[in-house]
Write an enzyme that holds these catalytic residues in place. Sequence first.
Site, PDB file in Angstrom:
ATOM      1  N   ASP A  67      45.993  32.056  44.479  1.00 25.82           N
ATOM      2  CA  ASP A  67      44.534  31.971  44.420  1.00 25.82           C
ATOM      3  C   ASP A  67      44.084  30.758  43.616  1.00 25.82           C
ATOM      4  OD1 ASP A  67      45.446  33.000  42.000  1.00 25.82           O
ATOM      5  OD2 ASP A  67      44.439  34.915  42.194  1.00 25.82           O
ATOM      6  N   ASN A 140      41.869  46.107  36.822  1.00 24.24           N
ATOM      7  CA  ASN A 140      41.283  47.007  37.820  1.00 24.24           C
ATOM      8  C   ASN A 140      42.195  47.173  39.034  1.00 24.24           C
ATOM      9  OD1 ASN A 140      41.068  44.509  38.987  1.00 24.24           O
ATOM     10  ND2 ASN A 140      38.845  44.551  39.289  1.00 24.24           N
ATOM     11  N   HIS A 142      43.682  44.715  40.659  1.00 23.12           N
ATOM     12  CA  HIS A 142      43.670  43.635  41.647  1.00 23.12           C
ATOM     13  C   HIS A 142      45.003  42.902  41.679  1.00 23.12           C
ATOM     14  CE1 HIS A 142      41.752  40.435  38.747  1.00 23.12           C
ATOM     15  NE2 HIS A 142      43.035  40.195  38.842  1.00 23.12           N
ATOM     16  N   GLU A 147      40.048  42.141  44.953  1.00 27.15           N
ATOM     17  CA  GLU A 147      39.372  43.099  44.092  1.00 27.15           C
ATOM     18  C   GLU A 147      39.272  44.458  44.800  1.00 27.15           C
ATOM     19  OE1 GLU A 147      39.000  42.246  41.131  1.00 27.15           O
ATOM     20  OE2 GLU A 147      37.669  40.550  40.770  1.00 27.15           O
TER      21      GLU A 147
HETATM   22  C1  GLP Z   1      43.824  36.993  37.146  1.00 31.79           C
HETATM   23  C2  GLP Z   1      44.583  36.442  38.378  1.00 31.79           C
HETATM   24  C3  GLP Z   1      45.660  37.385  38.819  1.00 31.79           C
HETATM   25  C4  GLP Z   1      46.419  37.838  37.594  1.00 31.79           C
HETATM   26  C5  GLP Z   1      45.546  38.753  36.774  1.00 31.79           C
HETATM   27  C6  GLP Z   1      46.165  39.195  35.463  1.00 31.79           C
HETATM   28  O1  GLP Z   1      42.478  37.231  37.360  1.00 31.79           O
HETATM   29  N1  GLP Z   1      43.802  36.093  39.532  1.00 31.79           N
HETATM   30  O2  GLP Z   1      46.509  36.751  39.783  1.00 31.79           O
HETATM   31  O3  GLP Z   1      47.553  38.550  37.966  1.00 31.79           O
HETATM   32  O4  GLP Z   1      44.274  38.221  36.587  1.00 31.79           O
HETATM   33  O5  GLP Z   1      46.155  38.190  34.517  1.00 31.79           O
HETATM   34  P1  GLP Z   1      46.995  38.223  33.188  1.00 31.79           P
HETATM   35  O6  GLP Z   1      48.413  37.979  33.603  1.00 31.79           O
HETATM   36  O7  GLP Z   1      46.461  37.105  32.360  1.00 31.79           O
HETATM   37  O8  GLP Z   1      46.809  39.544  32.586  1.00 31.79           O
END
Ligand code: GLP
Length: 243
Positions: A67, A140, A142, A147
């Site tokens: 992404d 959440n 995702h 989402e």
């Molecule tokens: C972000 C990314 C995800 C990621 C998630 C968790 O918003 N788009 O791909 O896995 O949140 O992030 P973190 O690893 O910093 O907890």
Amino acid sequence: MKFIKCKDINELSLLAANNFKEVLTQKANPVLGMATGSSPIQTYQNLIKMHNNKEISFKNTKTFNLDEYVGLQPKYVFNSYKDFMDKNLFDFVDINKNNIHFPISWNQEVDINKTDYSLYDEQINKESGLDLLILGLGNNGHIGFNEPGSLLNSKTRLVPLTKNTITANSRFFDSIDDVPRYAVSMGIDTILKAKKIILIVVGDSKKEALNVLKQATAFDINWPCTALVNHKDVTVYFIDDNK
Ligand code: GLP
């Protein structure tokens, strides 16, 4: 789905990196799906170490990131997922920069009425699909930026971010108002087409999503990660906090 309990982030990151090593050493032209966020940072550090020790090479590897933000102000270039990948992995390994792919460029002008970015899926298919995809987990549930409410058959597309995600990601910005409201993300269908998936779960805020996933037997649209029950080769690495 296999769940692997790890004693700490070091163990988790080594096990995750070993999945990459396996693909990179066994495949002539590996195709990797990459994630950003704080969770995979140490996994990528391990890959850099393995590269420095000449255990792995990215020479013939193509990568497709999950992404990218849309509408990021130029002063926050360091928060773009492109920049993250350069600083945490790509600048330190022998990957050909032409083989690195993102669903959009972080500073691309985007018409928010155009939501279809499935050309990215076609690009991945042309490379015969992702051999390995690493995923982090949102609070959440995702995956990527799929989402809650994302459909099982969703392809790469423009997605609005939820309040929960905007709040979670505001820690990287001066103000919550500066957090982008949109992103382009691989879809759930794109993710499920990967041949092998590893999900790394790091952080207390992921507890609820992890529990939902552990108990899931079918896809629940309110918890996008549960789509993974439909895939035949998923390993979930999580940290045992009952020590
Ligand atoms: C972000 C990314 C995800 C990621 C998630 C968790 O918003 N788009 O791909 O896995 O949140 O992030 P973190 O690893 O910093 O907890």
